[in-house]
Design a protein around this motif. Structure first.
Motif, PDB file in Angstrom:
ATOM      1  N   GLU A 114       0.847  -1.182   0.000  1.00 16.35           N
ATOM      2  CA  GLU A 114       0.000   0.000   0.000  1.00 16.35           C
ATOM      3  C   GLU A 114       0.883   1.232   0.000  1.00 16.35           C
ATOM      4  O   GLU A 114       1.948   1.246   0.600  1.00 16.35           O
ATOM      5  N   LYS A 115       0.399   2.276  -0.659  1.00 24.52           N
ATOM      6  CA  LYS A 115       1.162   3.515  -0.658  1.00 24.52           C
ATOM      7  C   LYS A 115       1.019   4.169   0.708  1.00 24.52           C
ATOM      8  O   LYS A 115      -0.079   4.282   1.250  1.00 24.52           O
ATOM      9  N   LYS A 116       2.141   4.574   1.258  1.00 21.44           N
ATOM     10  CA  LYS A 116       2.128   5.261   2.540  1.00 21.44           C
ATOM     11  C   LYS A 116       1.988   6.755   2.284  1.00 21.44           C
ATOM     12  O   LYS A 116       2.444   7.267   1.269  1.00 21.44           O
ATOM     13  N   GLU A 117       1.346   7.388   3.225  1.00 20.84           N
ATOM     14  CA  GLU A 117       1.222   8.841   3.101  1.00 20.84           C
ATOM     15  C   GLU A 117       2.603   9.461   3.238  1.00 20.84           C
ATOM     16  O   GLU A 117       3.419   9.018   4.045  1.00 20.84           O
ATOM     17  N   GLU A 118       2.834  10.482   2.442  1.00 22.91           N
ATOM     18  CA  GLU A 118       4.132  11.136   2.507  1.00 22.91           C
ATOM     19  C   GLU A 118       4.241  11.903   3.814  1.00 22.91           C
ATOM     20  O   GLU A 118       3.319  12.604   4.215  1.00 22.91           O
ATOM     21  N   ARG A 119       5.376  11.739   4.468  1.00 21.45           N
ATOM     22  CA  ARG A 119       5.601  12.430   5.730  1.00 21.45           C
ATOM     23  C   ARG A 119       6.045  13.855   5.462  1.00 21.45           C
ATOM     24  O   ARG A 119       6.819  14.112   4.551  1.00 21.45           O
ATOM     25  N   GLN A 120       5.547  14.729   6.257  1.00 18.08           N
ATOM     26  CA  GLN A 120       5.956  16.121   6.153  1.00 18.08           C
ATOM     27  C   GLN A 120       7.289  16.270   6.876  1.00 18.08           C
ATOM     28  O   GLN A 120       7.448  15.841   8.011  1.00 18.08           O
ATOM     29  N   VAL A 121       8.237  16.851   6.210  1.00 20.64           N
ATOM     30  CA  VAL A 121       9.548  17.057   6.804  1.00 20.64           C
ATOM     31  C   VAL A 121       9.517  18.380   7.557  1.00 20.64           C
ATOM     32  O   VAL A 121       9.151  19.416   7.005  1.00 20.64           O
ATOM     33  N   ALA A 122       9.869  18.320   8.818  1.00 28.46           N
ATOM     34  CA  ALA A 122       9.863  19.529   9.633  1.00 28.46           C
ATOM     35  C   ALA A 122      11.001  20.439   9.205  1.00 28.46           C
ATOM     36  O   ALA A 122      12.116  19.987   8.954  1.00 28.46           O
ATOM     37  N   THR A 123      10.702  21.719   9.134  1.00 26.21           N
ATOM     38  CA  THR A 123      11.742  22.659   8.722  1.00 26.21           C
ATOM     39  C   THR A 123      12.581  23.089   9.915  1.00 26.21           C
ATOM     40  O   THR A 123      13.718  23.493   9.765  1.00 26.21           O
ATOM     41  N   GLY A 124      12.035  22.995  11.127  1.00 20.86           N
ATOM     42  CA  GLY A 124      12.783  23.391  12.315  1.00 20.86           C
ATOM     43  C   GLY A 124      13.654  22.245  12.798  1.00 20.86           C
ATOM     44  O   GLY A 124      13.918  21.278  12.100  1.00 20.86           O
ATOM     45  N   SER A 125      14.094  22.347  14.034  1.00 23.19           N
ATOM     46  CA  SER A 125      14.925  21.287  14.595  1.00 23.19           C
ATOM     47  C   SER A 125      14.044  20.119  15.019  1.00 23.19           C
ATOM     48  O   SER A 125      12.848  20.294  15.263  1.00 23.19           O
ATOM     49  N   PRO A 126      14.601  18.926  15.132  1.00 23.55           N
ATOM     50  CA  PRO A 126      13.803  17.771  15.555  1.00 23.55           C
ATOM     51  C   PRO A 126      13.236  17.951  16.961  1.00 23.55           C
ATOM     52  O   PRO A 126      12.228  17.360  17.303  1.00 23.55           O
ATOM     53  N   ARG A 127      13.873  18.790  17.734  1.00 24.30           N
ATOM     54  CA  ARG A 127      13.418  19.018  19.100  1.00 24.30           C
ATOM     55  C   ARG A 127      12.046  19.704  19.105  1.00 24.30           C
ATOM     56  O   ARG A 127      11.273  19.540  20.034  1.00 24.30           O
ATOM     57  N   ASP A 128      11.722  20.452  18.052  1.00 21.83           N
ATOM     58  CA  ASP A 128      10.436  21.150  17.987  1.00 21.83           C
ATOM     59  C   ASP A 128       9.276  20.171  17.903  1.00 21.83           C
ATOM     60  O   ASP A 128       8.152  20.502  18.283  1.00 21.83           O
ATOM     61  N   ALA A 129       9.510  18.970  17.408  1.00 21.92           N
ATOM     62  CA  ALA A 129       8.447  17.980  17.273  1.00 21.92           C
ATOM     63  C   ALA A 129       8.151  17.273  18.595  1.00 21.92           C
ATOM     64  O   ALA A 129       7.134  16.594  18.707  1.00 21.92           O
ATOM     65  N   LEU A 130       9.012  17.424  19.592  1.00 27.26           N
ATOM     66  CA  LEU A 130       8.815  16.761  20.884  1.00 27.26           C
ATOM     67  C   LEU A 130       7.750  17.474  21.694  1.00 27.26           C
ATOM     68  O   LEU A 130       7.544  18.684  21.554  1.00 27.26           O
ATOM     69  N   PRO A 131       7.079  16.716  22.594  1.00 27.11           N
ATOM     70  CA  PRO A 131       6.130  17.369  23.504  1.00 27.11           C
ATOM     71  C   PRO A 131       6.870  18.358  24.413  1.00 27.11           C
ATOM     72  O   PRO A 131       8.066  18.177  24.693  1.00 27.11           O
ATOM     73  N   PRO A 132       6.188  19.387  24.891  1.00 31.52           N
ATOM     74  CA  PRO A 132       6.863  20.422  25.692  1.00 31.52           C
ATOM     75  C   PRO A 132       7.557  19.889  26.942  1.00 31.52           C
ATOM     76  O   PRO A 132       8.667  20.318  27.268  1.00 31.52           O
ATOM     77  N   ASP A 133       6.946  18.954  27.668  1.00 35.67           N
ATOM     78  CA  ASP A 133       7.579  18.458  28.899  1.00 35.67           C
ATOM     79  C   ASP A 133       8.851  17.670  28.579  1.00 35.67           C
ATOM     80  O   ASP A 133       9.857  17.765  29.294  1.00 35.67           O
ATOM     81  N   THR A 134       8.849  16.901  27.493  1.00 33.66           N
ATOM     82  CA  THR A 134      10.047  16.160  27.100  1.00 33.66           C
ATOM     83  C   THR A 134      11.143  17.115  26.662  1.00 33.66           C
ATOM     84  O   THR A 134      12.309  16.933  27.001  1.00 33.66           O
ATOM     85  N   ARG A 135      10.760  18.139  25.926  1.00 34.67           N
ATOM     86  CA  ARG A 135      11.725  19.137  25.476  1.00 34.67           C
ATOM     87  C   ARG A 135      12.373  19.831  26.683  1.00 34.67           C
ATOM     88  O   ARG A 135      13.575  20.051  26.723  1.00 34.67           O
ATOM     89  N   LYS A 136      11.551  20.157  27.704  1.00 37.25           N
ATOM     90  CA  LYS A 136      12.068  20.830  28.904  1.00 37.25           C
ATOM     91  C   LYS A 136      13.050  19.930  29.649  1.00 37.25           C
ATOM     92  O   LYS A 136      14.127  20.354  30.065  1.00 37.25           O
ATOM     93  N   THR A 137      12.712  18.632  29.771  1.00 36.80           N
ATOM     94  CA  THR A 137      13.596  17.689  30.455  1.00 36.80           C
ATOM     95  C   THR A 137      14.908  17.547  29.698  1.00 36.80           C
ATOM     96  O   THR A 137      15.990  17.501  30.296  1.00 36.80           O
ATOM     97  N   LEU A 138      14.835  17.519  28.372  1.00 35.00           N
ATOM     98  CA  LEU A 138      16.035  17.407  27.551  1.00 35.00           C
ATOM     99  C   LEU A 138      16.923  18.635  27.704  1.00 35.00           C
ATOM    100  O   LEU A 138      18.142  18.524  27.828  1.00 35.00           O
ATOM    101  N   GLU A 139      16.315  19.825  27.732  1.00 33.98           N
ATOM    102  CA  GLU A 139      17.093  21.054  27.902  1.00 33.98           C
ATOM    103  C   GLU A 139      17.746  21.115  29.278  1.00 33.98           C
ATOM    104  O   GLU A 139      18.895  21.541  29.415  1.00 33.98           O
ATOM    105  N   GLU A 140      17.027  20.655  30.308  1.00 31.72           N
ATOM    106  CA  GLU A 140      17.611  20.632  31.659  1.00 31.72           C
ATOM    107  C   GLU A 140      18.795  19.668  31.715  1.00 31.72           C
ATOM    108  O   GLU A 140      19.807  19.948  32.351  1.00 31.72           O
TER     109      GLU A 140
END
Length: 167
Positions: A102-128
């Motif tokens: 089956e054809k898979k839907e094309e994934r949208q490539v994020a233009t920002g950093s991969p960190r922007d795709a993370l949930p806010p709490d995970t991003r905060k823990t990673l930055e800490e």
């Protein structure tokens, strides 16, 4: 009751007639054989492996794009003035046909950093964690304890799988 007796009689007669085809005599060949034309051997797995290899057949296939841009394959050359690739194909080549998927839907490539795709709490823990330069002794002990707990959990899971599989 007489049907069972008739069935058993016919089955034992069939076994008695077929048995000499499987029992071997002193020379090692079956007592009874099916008649074969003279000069032929009974095909067995051992003689099947010894047959002559198939001769290689090499063919040329032409590959080109038509006026609409569609790829074309043919064993006949295309019209003049077309850029063509000649592919040599052999019958000795192992070719496995692909399975349609089956054809898979094309994934949208994020233009920002991969960190922007993370949930806010995970991003905060990673930055800490990035702001801390050293790993404390207590944190290292906690990591080791967590790793041991995961190991014990996996060992327990393996035991359960072995019990399910009858091992």
């Amino acid at each position: 009751m007489k049907w069972i007796f008739r069935f058993l009689t016919l089955a034992s007669l069939g076994v008695a007639l077929a048995l000499p085809f499987f029992i071997k005599d002193k020379t090692g060949s079956p007592m009874w054989r099916l008649p074969l034309p003279e000069g032929t051997e009974t095909p067995t797995l051992m003689t099947m492996d010894k047959k002559l290899p198939e001769q290689e057949v090499v063919r040329q296939v032409y590959k080109w794009r038509d006026a609409e841009g569609v790829l074309q394959y043919s064993d006949a050359p295309p019209p003049e003035g077309v850029n063509v690739d000649v592919i040599t194909v052999s019958n000795k080549t192992n070719v496995i046909q692909s399975v349609p998927t089956e054809k898979k839907e094309e994934r949208q490539v994020a233009t920002g950093s991969p960190r922007d795709a993370l949930p806010p709490d995970t991003r905060k823990t990673l930055e800490e964690a990035e702001n801390k330069d050293t790993l404390s002794f207590e944190r290292a002990l906690n990591i080791m304890d967590e790793a041991k707990a995961v190991r014990d959990l996996m060992n327990e899971r393996n035991k359960q799988l072995q019990q399910v599989n009858g091992g």
